[in-house]
Design a protein around this motif. Structure first.
Motif, PDB file in Angstrom:
ATOM      1  N   GLU A   1      -8.048   0.433  -7.090  1.00  0.00           N
ATOM      2  CA  GLU A   1      -8.289   1.435  -6.068  1.00  0.00           C
ATOM      3  C   GLU A   1      -8.192   2.804  -6.708  1.00  0.00           C
ATOM      4  O   GLU A   1      -7.853   2.932  -7.904  1.00  0.00           O
ATOM      5  CB  GLU A   1      -7.270   1.306  -4.936  1.00  0.00           C
ATOM      6  N   ASN A   2      -8.473   3.824  -5.942  1.00  0.00           N
ATOM      7  CA  ASN A   2      -8.372   5.205  -6.429  1.00  0.00           C
ATOM      8  C   ASN A   2      -7.461   5.966  -5.487  1.00  0.00           C
ATOM      9  O   ASN A   2      -7.635   5.927  -4.266  1.00  0.00           O
ATOM     10  CB  ASN A   2      -9.750   5.856  -6.487  1.00  0.00           C
ATOM     11  N   ARG A   3      -6.470   6.650  -6.059  1.00  0.00           N
ATOM     12  CA  ARG A   3      -5.534   7.438  -5.258  1.00  0.00           C
ATOM     13  C   ARG A   3      -5.330   8.797  -5.902  1.00  0.00           C
ATOM     14  O   ARG A   3      -5.020   8.878  -7.086  1.00  0.00           O
ATOM     15  CB  ARG A   3      -4.187   6.724  -5.124  1.00  0.00           C
ATOM     16  N   ARG A   4      -5.531   9.820  -5.103  1.00  0.00           N
ATOM     17  CA  ARG A   4      -5.334  11.210  -5.549  1.00  0.00           C
ATOM     18  C   ARG A   4      -6.076  11.497  -6.857  1.00  0.00           C
ATOM     19  O   ARG A   4      -5.568  12.135  -7.765  1.00  0.00           O
ATOM     20  CB  ARG A   4      -3.844  11.520  -5.693  1.00  0.00           C
TER      21      ARG A   4
ATOM     22  N   SER B   1       0.566  -8.609  -8.638  1.00  0.00           N
ATOM     23  CA  SER B   1       1.946  -9.011  -8.402  1.00  0.00           C
ATOM     24  C   SER B   1       2.203 -10.410  -8.942  1.00  0.00           C
ATOM     25  O   SER B   1       1.292 -11.239  -9.028  1.00  0.00           O
ATOM     26  CB  SER B   1       2.301  -8.937  -6.915  1.00  0.00           C
ATOM     27  N   SER B   2       3.455 -10.634  -9.301  1.00  0.00           N
ATOM     28  CA  SER B   2       3.950 -11.943  -9.693  1.00  0.00           C
ATOM     29  C   SER B   2       4.694 -12.520  -8.490  1.00  0.00           C
ATOM     30  O   SER B   2       4.782 -11.857  -7.446  1.00  0.00           O
ATOM     31  CB  SER B   2       4.882 -11.805 -10.895  1.00  0.00           C
ATOM     32  N   PRO B   3       5.262 -13.703  -8.596  1.00  0.00           N
ATOM     33  CA  PRO B   3       6.030 -14.215  -7.456  1.00  0.00           C
ATOM     34  C   PRO B   3       7.218 -13.342  -7.060  1.00  0.00           C
ATOM     35  O   PRO B   3       7.690 -13.419  -5.916  1.00  0.00           O
ATOM     36  CB  PRO B   3       6.499 -15.593  -7.947  1.00  0.00           C
ATOM     37  N   THR B   4       7.697 -12.490  -7.978  1.00  0.00           N
ATOM     38  CA  THR B   4       8.914 -11.727  -7.700  1.00  0.00           C
ATOM     39  C   THR B   4       8.757 -10.208  -7.788  1.00  0.00           C
ATOM     40  O   THR B   4       9.629  -9.473  -7.317  1.00  0.00           O
ATOM     41  CB  THR B   4      10.028 -12.135  -8.673  1.00  0.00           C
ATOM     42  N   HIS B   5       7.672  -9.714  -8.379  1.00  0.00           N
ATOM     43  CA  HIS B   5       7.529  -8.274  -8.595  1.00  0.00           C
ATOM     44  C   HIS B   5       6.091  -7.806  -8.342  1.00  0.00           C
ATOM     45  O   HIS B   5       5.142  -8.579  -8.509  1.00  0.00           O
ATOM     46  CB  HIS B   5       7.923  -7.896 -10.031  1.00  0.00           C
ATOM     47  N   ALA B   6       5.975  -6.548  -7.915  1.00  0.00           N
ATOM     48  CA  ALA B   6       4.668  -5.911  -7.751  1.00  0.00           C
ATOM     49  C   ALA B   6       4.515  -4.857  -8.836  1.00  0.00           C
ATOM     50  O   ALA B   6       5.465  -4.133  -9.164  1.00  0.00           O
ATOM     51  CB  ALA B   6       4.564  -5.272  -6.369  1.00  0.00           C
ATOM     52  N   PHE B   7       3.304  -4.765  -9.400  1.00  0.00           N
ATOM     53  CA  PHE B   7       3.030  -3.871 -10.528  1.00  0.00           C
ATOM     54  C   PHE B   7       1.836  -2.975 -10.208  1.00  0.00           C
ATOM     55  O   PHE B   7       0.939  -3.367  -9.468  1.00  0.00           O
ATOM     56  CB  PHE B   7       2.677  -4.674 -11.791  1.00  0.00           C
TER      57      PHE B   7
ATOM     58  N   THR C   1       0.824  -1.205   0.000  1.00  0.00           N
ATOM     59  CA  THR C   1       0.000   0.000   0.000  1.00  0.00           C
ATOM     60  C   THR C   1       0.857   1.253   0.000  1.00  0.00           C
ATOM     61  O   THR C   1       0.566   2.229  -0.700  1.00  0.00           O
ATOM     62  CB  THR C   1      -0.910   0.002   1.241  1.00  0.00           C
ATOM     63  N   GLU C   2       1.942   1.236   0.768  1.00  0.00           N
ATOM     64  CA  GLU C   2       2.786   2.417   0.901  1.00  0.00           C
ATOM     65  C   GLU C   2       3.458   2.796  -0.418  1.00  0.00           C
ATOM     66  O   GLU C   2       3.495   3.968  -0.785  1.00  0.00           O
ATOM     67  CB  GLU C   2       3.829   2.166   1.994  1.00  0.00           C
ATOM     68  N   TRP C   3       3.975   1.831  -1.134  1.00  0.00           N
ATOM     69  CA  TRP C   3       4.684   2.194  -2.365  1.00  0.00           C
ATOM     70  C   TRP C   3       3.712   2.731  -3.415  1.00  0.00           C
ATOM     71  O   TRP C   3       4.048   3.633  -4.176  1.00  0.00           O
ATOM     72  CB  TRP C   3       5.517   1.023  -2.888  1.00  0.00           C
ATOM     73  N   ARG C   4       2.496   2.223  -3.409  1.00  0.00           N
ATOM     74  CA  ARG C   4       1.511   2.750  -4.357  1.00  0.00           C
ATOM     75  C   ARG C   4       1.124   4.184  -3.992  1.00  0.00           C
ATOM     76  O   ARG C   4       0.890   5.028  -4.865  1.00  0.00           O
ATOM     77  CB  ARG C   4       0.275   1.848  -4.386  1.00  0.00           C
TER      78      ARG C   4
END
Length: 268
Positions: A227-230, A238-244, A129-132
């Motif tokens: 979700e909606n942000r700003r 996300s995949s097993p190794t990365h978040a998108f 959540t924080e990085w998004r």
């Protein structure tokens, strides 16, 4: 106790009552005679007497921490407290009363600390959540003019994506991140929490700036969500190794379709 018990070995409850001064004169005298003349009774009396510890000192730190205001409010809310108090305390000696009070304080302190702990965990942002949130705040500053510079030729675009992908440990090719009707503008590496964060920026002629952002993650695979942000719509997965995450001002159904196309190409 009465005369019925005379001649019997006193129980621990009777000895405790004697120690607490709760017996009448006759029963107290009977206990005293047994202590003086019966070695087993004397030993038991000595053992129970050792429990007469300085309770005030022992519980002083807990009393200092006790939520006095809360306990006072709880006590005030109990109906007919005066009427019930004698009945409650009738068979409770000094040790039982102090133990109950101590247990109440300890329980109250434990609850307070548990609530504080839960509050802390709830208030601490989840990593995903924080990085998004950080990306959304950054992209909210973008305008169409921010991305007005030429994107470069196909070779330059491929080189940018190759460099960004190498930093992430994720192969990125122009065809994999291409989206219909949306113009690729640039790919760059940003820093998030000492980790590389890829930002692939686009310019949508209808809705303005858009970005596909990627970070390395150990959270495991997760299906797309939104979700909606700003004031911007976000589709993330996300995949097993990365978040998108794909973020932009386009309507959510269009964002979902674009994200589905990119996700399929990146997984393929």
């Amino acid at each position: 106790m009465s005369e019925v018990n005379k001649g019997q070995t006193p129980t621990d409850e009777q000895l405790t009552a004697f120690i607490d001064g709760e017996l009448d004169a006759a029963d107290s005298e009977w206990i005293e005679r047994l202590i003086a003349g019966d070695e087993r009774v004397a030993e038991r009396f000595e053992f129970l007497s050792r429990s007469a510890l300085p309770f005030g000192e022992a519980f002083e730190p807990l009393l200092a921490e006790a939520p006095a205001a809360k306990l006072d409010a709880m006590l005030a809310a109990i109906p007919s407290a005066k009427e019930n108090s004698k009945a409650r305390l009738a068979g409770i000696g000094r040790r039982g009363l102090l133990a109950a009070i101590a247990a109440s304080f300890i329980a109250a302190i434990a609850v307070d600390r548990a609530v504080i702990g839960i509050g802390h965990r709830l208030s601490k942002p989840d990593e995903d959540t924080e990085w998004r949130a950080v990306v959304a705040e950054y992209l909210s500053l973008y305008t169409a003019d921010t991305l007005s510079a030429p994107a470069g030729d196909a070779a330059q675009q491929a080189a940018q994506l190759n460099d960004v992908g190498a930093r992430l440990g994720l192969p990125l090719k122009p065809e994999a991140i291409a989206m219909p009707g949306v113009e690729f503008k640039r790919a760059q590496i940003l820093n998030y929490d000492s980790r590389p964060l890829a930002q692939i920026a686009y310019l949508d002629p209808e809705s303005g700036p858009m970005a596909l952002c990627i970070v390395q993650s150990t959270k495991g695979a997760a299906a797309p969500d939104m979700e909606n942000r700003r004031g911007m719509n976000v589709v993330y997965w996300s995949s097993p190794t990365h978040a998108f995450m794909l973020i932009g001002h386009a309507p959510i159904d269009r964002m979902q379709q674009l994200a589905a196309d990119v996700r399929a190409h990146l997984i393929a």
